[in-house]
Design an enzyme around this catalytic site. Structure first.
Site, PDB file in Angstrom:
ATOM      1  N   LYS A   1       0.841  -1.208   0.000  1.00  0.00           N
ATOM      2  CA  LYS A   1       0.000   0.000   0.000  1.00  0.00           C
ATOM      3  C   LYS A   1       0.871   1.252   0.000  1.00  0.00           C
ATOM      4  CE  LYS A   1      -1.741   1.731   4.034  1.00  0.00           C
ATOM      5  NZ  LYS A   1      -1.457   3.166   4.149  1.00  0.00           N
ATOM      6  N   ASN A   2       1.849   1.286   0.922  1.00  0.00           N
ATOM      7  CA  ASN A   2       2.615   2.521   1.090  1.00  0.00           C
ATOM      8  C   ASN A   2       3.541   2.817  -0.078  1.00  0.00           C
ATOM      9  OD1 ASN A   2       1.310   2.932   3.440  1.00  0.00           O
ATOM     10  ND2 ASN A   2       3.017   2.417   4.799  1.00  0.00           N
TER      11      ASN A   2
ATOM     12  N   CYS B   1      -4.759  12.760  13.010  1.00  0.00           N
ATOM     13  CA  CYS B   1      -5.396  11.478  12.718  1.00  0.00           C
ATOM     14  C   CYS B   1      -5.335  10.637  13.987  1.00  0.00           C
ATOM     15  CB  CYS B   1      -4.748  10.779  11.530  1.00  0.00           C
ATOM     16  SG  CYS B   1      -3.128  10.169  11.885  1.00  0.00           S
TER      17      CYS B   1
ATOM     18  N   ARG C   1       0.899  14.275  13.353  1.00  0.00           N
ATOM     19  CA  ARG C   1       1.490  14.056  12.027  1.00  0.00           C
ATOM     20  C   ARG C   1       1.665  15.340  11.230  1.00  0.00           C
ATOM     21  NH1 ARG C   1      -0.828   8.429   9.706  1.00  0.00           N
ATOM     22  NH2 ARG C   1       1.078   8.493   8.504  1.00  0.00           N
TER      23      ARG C   1
ATOM     24  N   ASP D   1       4.081   0.234  12.071  1.00  0.00           N
ATOM     25  CA  ASP D   1       2.884  -0.372  11.490  1.00  0.00           C
ATOM     26  C   ASP D   1       2.697  -1.839  11.890  1.00  0.00           C
ATOM     27  OD1 ASP D   1       2.345   2.037  10.296  1.00  0.00           O
ATOM     28  OD2 ASP D   1       2.921   1.436   8.271  1.00  0.00           O
TER      29      ASP D   1
ATOM     30  N   ARG E   1      -8.938  -0.055   4.209  1.00  0.00           N
ATOM     31  CA  ARG E   1      -8.017   0.931   3.641  1.00  0.00           C
ATOM     32  C   ARG E   1      -6.736   0.255   3.160  1.00  0.00           C
ATOM     33  NH1 ARG E   1      -5.886   4.694   7.607  1.00  0.00           N
ATOM     34  NH2 ARG E   1      -4.495   4.866   5.838  1.00  0.00           N
TER      35      ARG E   1
HETATM   36  C1  UD1 Z   1       4.506   6.562   6.458  1.00  0.00           C
HETATM   37  C2  UD1 Z   1       3.527   5.424   6.263  1.00  0.00           C
HETATM   38  C3  UD1 Z   1       2.973   4.939   7.600  1.00  0.00           C
HETATM   39  C4  UD1 Z   1       4.111   4.582   8.538  1.00  0.00           C
HETATM   40  C5  UD1 Z   1       5.094   5.744   8.645  1.00  0.00           C
HETATM   41  C6  UD1 Z   1       6.303   5.418   9.484  1.00  0.00           C
HETATM   42  C7  UD1 Z   1       2.516   5.901   4.118  1.00  0.00           C
HETATM   43  C8  UD1 Z   1       1.290   6.259   3.380  1.00  0.00           C
HETATM   44  N1  UD1 Z   1       2.424   5.865   5.441  1.00  0.00           N
HETATM   45  O1  UD1 Z   1       3.780   7.650   7.030  1.00  0.00           O
HETATM   46  O2  UD1 Z   1       2.150   3.789   7.355  1.00  0.00           O
HETATM   47  O3  UD1 Z   1       3.575   4.309   9.815  1.00  0.00           O
HETATM   48  O4  UD1 Z   1       5.549   6.131   7.336  1.00  0.00           O
HETATM   49  O5  UD1 Z   1       6.951   4.304   8.985  1.00  0.00           O
HETATM   50  O6  UD1 Z   1       3.539   5.610   3.547  1.00  0.00           O
HETATM   51  N2  UD1 Z   1       6.767  14.146  11.158  1.00  0.00           N
HETATM   52  C9  UD1 Z   1       6.917  15.462  11.518  1.00  0.00           C
HETATM   53  N3  UD1 Z   1       6.983  16.393  10.507  1.00  0.00           N
HETATM   54  C10 UD1 Z   1       6.932  16.045   9.185  1.00  0.00           C
HETATM   55  C11 UD1 Z   1       6.785  14.691   8.846  1.00  0.00           C
HETATM   56  C12 UD1 Z   1       6.704  13.740   9.857  1.00  0.00           C
HETATM   57  O7  UD1 Z   1       6.970  15.810  12.690  1.00  0.00           O
HETATM   58  O8  UD1 Z   1       6.983  16.932   8.319  1.00  0.00           O
HETATM   59  C13 UD1 Z   1       6.635  13.117  12.231  1.00  0.00           C
HETATM   60  C14 UD1 Z   1       5.228  12.494  12.206  1.00  0.00           C
HETATM   61  O9  UD1 Z   1       4.324  13.281  12.949  1.00  0.00           O
HETATM   62  C15 UD1 Z   1       5.501  11.147  12.825  1.00  0.00           C
HETATM   63  C16 UD1 Z   1       6.921  10.792  12.343  1.00  0.00           C
HETATM   64  O10 UD1 Z   1       7.509  12.035  11.958  1.00  0.00           O
HETATM   65  O11 UD1 Z   1       5.489  11.238  14.214  1.00  0.00           O
HETATM   66  C17 UD1 Z   1       6.977   9.812  11.211  1.00  0.00           C
HETATM   67  O12 UD1 Z   1       6.330  10.336  10.088  1.00  0.00           O
HETATM   68  P1  UD1 Z   1       6.667   9.902   8.582  1.00  0.00           P
HETATM   69  O13 UD1 Z   1       7.907   9.074   8.545  1.00  0.00           O
HETATM   70  O14 UD1 Z   1       6.620  11.136   7.754  1.00  0.00           O
HETATM   71  O15 UD1 Z   1       5.443   8.967   8.229  1.00  0.00           O
HETATM   72  P2  UD1 Z   1       4.410   9.109   7.043  1.00  0.00           P
HETATM   73  O16 UD1 Z   1       5.143   9.336   5.771  1.00  0.00           O
HETATM   74  O17 UD1 Z   1       3.334  10.051   7.430  1.00  0.00           O
END
Ligand code: UD1
Length: 414
Positions: free
Chosen positions: A22-23, A116, A121, A303, A395
């Site tokens: 999915k990701n 969420c 996030r 995850d 999802r």
């Molecule tokens: C992706 C995955 C999700 C997985 C996660 C971590 C998808 C669609 N989703 O989510 O399933 O759980 O990676 O492996 O691919 N953060 C900030 N600022 C930012 C970006 C992130 O503070 O600009 C924080 C987030 O709040 C969170 C952490 O960093 O606490 C990890 O986020 P991130 O690695 O960006 O995960 P996603 O890409 O949202």
């Protein structure tokens, strides 16, 4: 409203095949916007997140045709550059069109995702990175507004964010100069995205390592790409096998993408046969307690945290699960406690005292992985478990119920 009803205490054995990740698929769909023409993605799972991403692409003017598990994405003409709030609110990952729209059009208007169920996030790292690449960004009225194309620069991410790394990768591929992303996320889905971008003509080095170098190019062309297998779906079925003793064989993914999960499963008393694209799990003794701390790849995936907590709930002793990636990912603990699990939350630690048995109860899926983990709990619970809010599970898991039934579980959707 649909629910999943699980009758516990059935043996599980046999073989399941996981779908495409999915990701990965969601980001590859966004990447297809970078090139005029028709790109084809294969091994795309039939899940509702892919349906939402299809709507995002169509909103931007692309045409998406699904044939079985292949998507043909015609991005010849894009007619818009906005990802509206209505779609981003349904699926946070829609924000990954930010990078591809900047690359293709030098213009993007993308709704800011709200909170969420697993934490706030933020997107500050995405924004700071794009700004360092010379893209002008304002955030007003709940939208991120980006203007300009990426010009090569050195970007050091504050945290190896998966989404930020992907947005920067897409923006910098169709830009000018040399971009270096340091402290980049190393998830296998990043390497998969880089593989598609490279097939489209991008010049990327180091994807899958903490330092990615991208030489911007003027144009990309469509490509044909097979999505990697879903390591988290695989991990979920492996935990199901470990819970119910197995043997269960899970096929269609690369076991090297799940190394720490496999190590933790072994430590918990499961025995594993690992092949090139499959793992067979079986368990003969009790579940042993194992401490786990989630971390960015190659660490233990957040995850898989809820599914592992289900396994630890029936362990022969106490353990600690530490959540380091998301701030609020223990909502699941209150639900599994309703099934008799002994879990105490202290800040970002869950203290689990294994119990002899779980008991079936009505429970609610608070997010995708929590939902799957509750179904797994139902597999070993006494009596009937009814999981509501199953749209969360749909999802990210294609035919979750059907695949569990094929292993002998007594699970049905009502
Ligand atoms: C992706 C995955 C999700 C997985 C996660 C971590 C998808 C669609 N989703 O989510 O399933 O759980 O990676 O492996 O691919 N953060 C900030 N600022 C930012 C970006 C992130 O503070 O600009 C924080 C987030 O709040 C969170 C952490 O960093 O606490 C990890 O986020 P991130 O690695 O960006 O995960 P996603 O890409 O949202």
């Amino acid at each position: 409203m649909r629910s999943i009803v699980v009758t516990g205490d059935r043996a599980l054995s046999g073989e399941v095949r996981v779908g495409g990740a999915k990701n990965s698929a969601l980001k590859l769909m966004a990447a297809a916007l970078l090139a005029p023409g028709v790109s084809v993605l294969r091994n795309v799972p039939d899940i509702s997140d892919v349906t939402v991403m299809t709507e995002v692409l169509e909103h931007l003017g692309a045409t998406v045709v699904r044939t079985d598990h292949a998507l043909s994405i015609d991005a010849t003409t894009l007619t818009g550059h906005e990802a509206p709030y209505e779609l981003v609110a349904r699926m946070r990952a829609s924000t990954c069109v930010l990078g591809s729209l900047v690359g293709r059009l030098g213009r993007a208007h993308v709704a800011m995702p709200g909170g969420c169920n697993i934490g706030s996030r933020k997107v500050d790292i995405h924004i700071a990175g794009l700004m360092q690449l010379g893209v002008e960004i304002t955030t007003e009225h709940g939208f991120i507004d980006a203007t300009g194309r990426a010009r090569g620069a050195h970007v050091m991410l504050e945290f190896p964010s998966v989404g930020a790394t992907e947005n920067l990768l897409m923006a910098a591929s169709l830009g000018s100069g040399t971009t270096v992303i340091d402290n980049a996320a190393r998830e296998p889905e990043i390497a998969d995205l880089a593989a598609l971008l490279s097939a489209m003509g991008a010049r990327i080095d180091g994807a899958g390592t903490p330092t990615i170098t991208i030489e911007g190019v003027d144009a990309l062309h469509p490509a044909d790409h097979v999505v990697i297998g879903d390591r988290i779906e695989a991990g979920t079925f492996l935990v199901a096998g470990a819970l119910c003793e197995g043997p269960v064989t899970v096929r269609g993914f690369d076991p090297s993408h799940l190394e720490i999960v496999l190590t933790k499963l072994r430590e918990s008393g499961a025995s594993l046969d690992v092949g090139a694209d499959f793992v067979t799990v079986r368990r003969t003794g009790p579940v042993r307690p194992v401490d786990v701390a989630t971390l960015p790849f190659p660490g233990f995936p957040t995850d898989m945290q809820a599914q592992f907590m289900t396994l630890m709930a029936i362990a022969d002793g106490d353990c600690v699960i530490t959540e380091n990636v998301f701030e609020n990912r223990f909502m699941f603990a209150d639900e599994i406690a309703r099934m008799g699990a002994d879990v105490r939350i202290e800040a970002h630690h869950a203290l689990i005292r294994g119990v002899d048995a779980l008991s079936g109860a009505p429970v609610r899926a608070s997010d995708l992985r929590a939902g799957a983990a509750l179904v797994l709990a139902g597999l070993v619970a006494d009596g009937e478990t009814v999981v509501t809010d199953v749209h969360h599970i749909e999802r990210g898991y294609e035919d979750f119920v059907g695949k569990l039934c094929s292993l002998g579980a007594d699970v049905r959707t009502v």
